[in-house]
Design an enzyme around this catalytic site. Structure first.
Site, mmCIF file in Angstrom:
data_model
loop_
_atom_site.group_PDB
_atom_site.id
_atom_site.type_symbol
_atom_site.label_atom_id
_atom_site.label_comp_id
_atom_site.label_asym_id
_atom_site.label_seq_id
_atom_site.Cartn_x
_atom_site.Cartn_y
_atom_site.Cartn_z
ATOM 1 N N GLY A 70 0.818 -1.204 0.000
ATOM 2 C CA GLY A 70 0.000 0.000 0.000
ATOM 3 C C GLY A 70 0.852 1.254 0.000
ATOM 4 N N LYS B 31 -7.469 -16.373 -0.070
ATOM 5 C CA LYS B 31 -7.173 -15.686 -1.328
ATOM 6 C C LYS B 31 -8.010 -16.246 -2.486
ATOM 7 C CE LYS B 31 -4.180 -13.089 0.657
ATOM 8 N NZ LYS B 31 -4.577 -11.690 0.995
ATOM 9 N N LEU C 236 5.211 -14.429 -2.675
ATOM 10 C CA LEU C 236 5.512 -13.985 -1.314
ATOM 11 C C LEU C 236 6.233 -12.640 -1.374
ATOM 12 C CD1 LEU C 236 5.659 -14.618 1.774
ATOM 13 C CD2 LEU C 236 7.902 -15.651 1.294
#
Length: 321
Positions: free
Chosen positions: A8, A178, A203
């Site tokens: 983010g 997910k 990852l």
């Protein structure tokens, strides 16, 4: 959203540098006055990160608005996305297995539903970039890396989906969360006519201050992923660039497997293990040879993403930072 994590932060930085006005939504854990304090703290954390990256914080302030949203609060999410032309939807993964369970699955599915529904009701919405995971791709009913039909030679790609029953049976909560949240997002996007692109990421590595441990939920079943040739990682900067390309490229569509490192050799596995505890003695000296690890053929491909990134770099969209 959620803009509080490493990805983010990296995305907010890139979007501001590219001239966008950004609504940075993070998930709230408090209400009332405490929620306002959380908004201020989240904004301060973002601005501090932008400053450490060399950004012009003063110039960014008027183009950055921080929201605190609850994944179960549709109206709060709708407030955050109102007026936006695009949404980057992600859910930060807990750092250890103890925090990832069936409740995580419910949270991510509900959040995906609320975000996509809010986007469908936003007139200005042009595209949603949904951050999923490679774990939503690689777990078939026969294990990791065996493809959708259980054949050892099969290669996992954008058409592959993890088997829900297999994930439940072996308590692969990260993969289940997910897979179900992405399927929920796709179902709503198609039903509501939302232009959506999914990024199935490896990852996450390479982020400043990232706490990566062997207990990370992504890594449950890591030996099987290694043996299946589908254990992959992605640098946070590469992943952020892929998100920007997926949003801005008019030709982007469907799912994209996103990774820039495949762990297929014993030395690769050792390097990955050393990331979990960089201060440990084995991280400062060469590791002993391992008889248990062998070189594994890579059985996962990201040609579709590489093609998108090449087209984006040679297009008229502007250079990636």
């Amino acid at each position: 959203m959620d803009a509080a994590g490493p990805l983010g932060h990296a995305l907010v930085d890139r979007l501001l540098r590219r001239g966008y006005t950004v609504h940075a939504a993070t998930y709230a854990s408090c209400g009332g006055d405490e929620r306002e304090e959380e908004e201020e703290e989240a904004a301060a954390a973002l601005l501090s990160h932008l400053s450490s990256c060399g950004g012009d914080v003063d110039a960014y302030r008027h183009r950055l608005k921080v929201f605190r949203a609850d994944p179960f609060d549709y109206h709060a999410i709708a407030d955050a996305v109102r007026g936006c032309a695009g949404v980057f939807c992600m859910f930060n993964t807990p750092d250890d297995q103890a925090q990832c369970d069936e409740s995580t699955v419910e949270t991510e599915v509900r959040a995906a539903h609320n975000v996509l529904e809010a986007c469908a009701q936003t007139d200005a919405m042009e595209r949603v970039v949904f951050t999923s995971s490679v774990t939503a791709v690689v777990w078939s009913g026969a294990g990791a890396g065996t493809g959708t039909h259980g054949h050892e030679e099969a290669v996992a790609d954008e058409k592959s989906w993890s088997d829900l029953a297999f994930c439940r049976k072996f308590k692969l909560w990260h993969a289940l969360a997910k897979t179900l949240s992405e399927k929920t997002a796709w179902a709503l996007a198609m039903d509501r006519g939302v232009d959506m692109v999914a990024i199935n990421a490896g990852l996450l590595t390479g982020a400043q201050g990232l706490r990566l441990t062997a207990a990370h939920p992504y890594l449950k079943g890591a030996p099987d992923m290694y043996d299946g040739g589908v254990l992959v990682t992605v640098d946070v900067d590469f992943l952020a660039d892929a998100h920007v390309a997926a949003y801005e490229s008019p030709t982007a569509y469907g799912r994209y497997l996103c990774f820039n490192n495949a762990v297929c050799r014993p030395e690769d596995a050792v390097k990955l293990a050393q990331m979990f505890s960089p201060a440990a003695p084995h991280a400062r000296s060469p590791p002993p040879p391992s008889d248990e690890l062998k070189v594994i053929p890579q059985r996962i491909q990201n040609k579709k993403l590489n093609k998108l990134m090449l087209e984006f770099a040679s297009g008229v969209y502007g250079e990636l930072d």
